[in-house]
Enzyme design. Structure first.
Site, short mmCIF file in Angstrom:
data_model
loop_
_atom_site.label_atom_id
_atom_site.label_comp_id
_atom_site.label_asym_id
_atom_site.label_seq_id
_atom_site.Cartn_x
_atom_site.Cartn_y
_atom_site.Cartn_z
N LEU A 154 15.46 99.58 9.31
CA LEU A 154 14.73 100.06 10.39
C LEU A 154 14.96 99.16 11.75
CD1 LEU A 154 11.47 101.67 9.23
CD2 LEU A 154 12.81 103.05 10.64
N TYR A 189 32.32 95.83 23.05
CA TYR A 189 31.30 94.68 23.64
C TYR A 189 32.22 93.57 23.19
CZ TYR A 189 27.87 98.16 22.31
OH TYR A 189 26.76 99.18 21.59
N SER A 235 18.33 100.05 23.35
CA SER A 235 17.83 99.76 24.79
C SER A 235 16.32 100.17 24.27
CB SER A 235 18.00 100.53 26.14
OG SER A 235 19.73 99.87 26.10
N ILE A 277 19.24 102.53 5.75
CA ILE A 277 19.94 101.22 7.05
C ILE A 277 18.39 100.90 7.26
CG2 ILE A 277 19.14 103.79 7.61
CD1 ILE A 277 20.99 102.54 10.17
#
Length: 327
Positions: free
Chosen positions: A18, A52, A213, A16
């Site tokens: 970063l 979303y 966030s 994955i």
């Protein structure tokens, strides 16, 4: 520099990146161009969610840029999406993922997360409410939802599955029944909410942590007038001057050095590019601890509702609400 070179491995060997592009609060009219631009400058990780309401536009970007005879091979891209709270009933899980795949114009996801541990009333209304404005809940056990998610891996619709906004007790609860282990926990995380105990808890159990966030979500709708502004933190600004970087880049670098994945959201090309440029410098051990010591357990993202004219946490009334535990 492509973020593709800088990744962590999930327990199943998947890599994955970063840094990924976050898409929460990205307007449908802007998100397609933002994704296309991000892919063009080297992003290989995009974080999405059904809730979303912009996955179809992200899918248009993927259709133009990803696949056979396109610039990016599908296997070089890491795409995450999330199961929404209204789809926790085991029968609803696979149809929900298939809808996301159709919108994203993909055959499989690299990672599918349960967005929250608590469920809302079943149906197509994302935010079902009572006449007084409170949420209409459902009490499906998230362990039953998890068992349904495991079948998605068996069917090849998702390469890995994971959790979002779960606390340490809830993670262990899922692990106690899991035949396919959660690969990732995605939570709010930044120096003011450093999540050190939760990260240690996850890393001990083989879960990679993704921070949403990571810059303190400066564009939220519900803001507290007295809240601390992370990007204005003097210690962060000082490090930015030292390394000739932006405060945002310091925050993202700090997480990358802790092996925490980040998914900063932006639709602005200059910021999208800047957020990726964090692999050409390192913070010292002392600087890493200094940034970590700014923790105030300050949670920016607590979904709020207005009830009787007052803002209240939206989901605190649900027995599976995650934020009542210490971590």
């Amino acid at each position: 520099m492509s973020a593709g070179c800088d990744f962590v491995a999930l327990y199943n060997g998947q890599k994955i990146p970063l840094i990924g592009l976050g898409t929460w609060k990205s307007e449908p009219g802007q998100v397609k161009e933002a994704v296309k631009y991000a892919l063009s400058v080297g992003y290989r990780h995009v974080d999405c969610a059904a809730a979303y309401s912009n996955e179809a536009e992200i899918g248009d970007a993927f259709q133009e840029c990803v696949g056979p005879n396109k610039v990016i091979k599908r296997e070089d891209l890491f795409v995450t999406s999330k199961l929404w709270n209204t789809k926790h009933h085991p029968e609803d899980v696979e149809p929900a993922l298939r809808k996301t795949l159709a919108d994203l114009k993909l055959d499989y996801l690299d990672l599918y997360l349960m967005h929250w541990p608590h469920a809302f009333e079943r149906g197509d209304n994302l935010f079902p409410k009572n006449p007084d404005g409170t949420m209409r809940y459902d009490y499906t056990d998230y362990k039953d939802t998890w068992k349904a998610m495991e079948k998605l891996v068996e069917k090849g619709l998702a390469k890995a599955i994971g959790l979002s906004n779960f606390n340490s007790r809830q993670i262990d609860d899922v692990l106690s029944v899991a035949t396919v282990k959660p690969a990732v926990l995605q939570v709010e995380c930044h120096p003011y909410l450093a999540q050190n105990e939760l990260i240690a808890h996850c890393q001990k159990r083989g879960l990679v942590v993704t921070a949403y966030s990571p810059l303190g979500s400066p564009d939220r709708m519900w803001k507290h007038p007295d809240e601390p502004v992370l990007l204005e933190e003097p210690g962060i600004k000082k490090l930015a001057e030292k390394y000739k970087k932006s405060p945002a880049q310091i925050l993202l670098r700090w997480q990358a050095q802790r092996k925490v994945v980040t998914i900063p959201k932006s639709v602005t090309p200059a910021r999208i590019l800047q957020n990726l440029q964090v692999f050409d410098f390192s913070l010292t051990e002392e600087e890493m601890s200094h940034v970590g010591s700014l923790n105030k357990n300050w949670r920016y993202i607590v979904p709020m509702l207005t009830v009787n004219g007052k803002p209240v946490p939206r989901d605190a009334g649900h027995p599976n609400y995650p934020f009542n535990d210490p971590y």
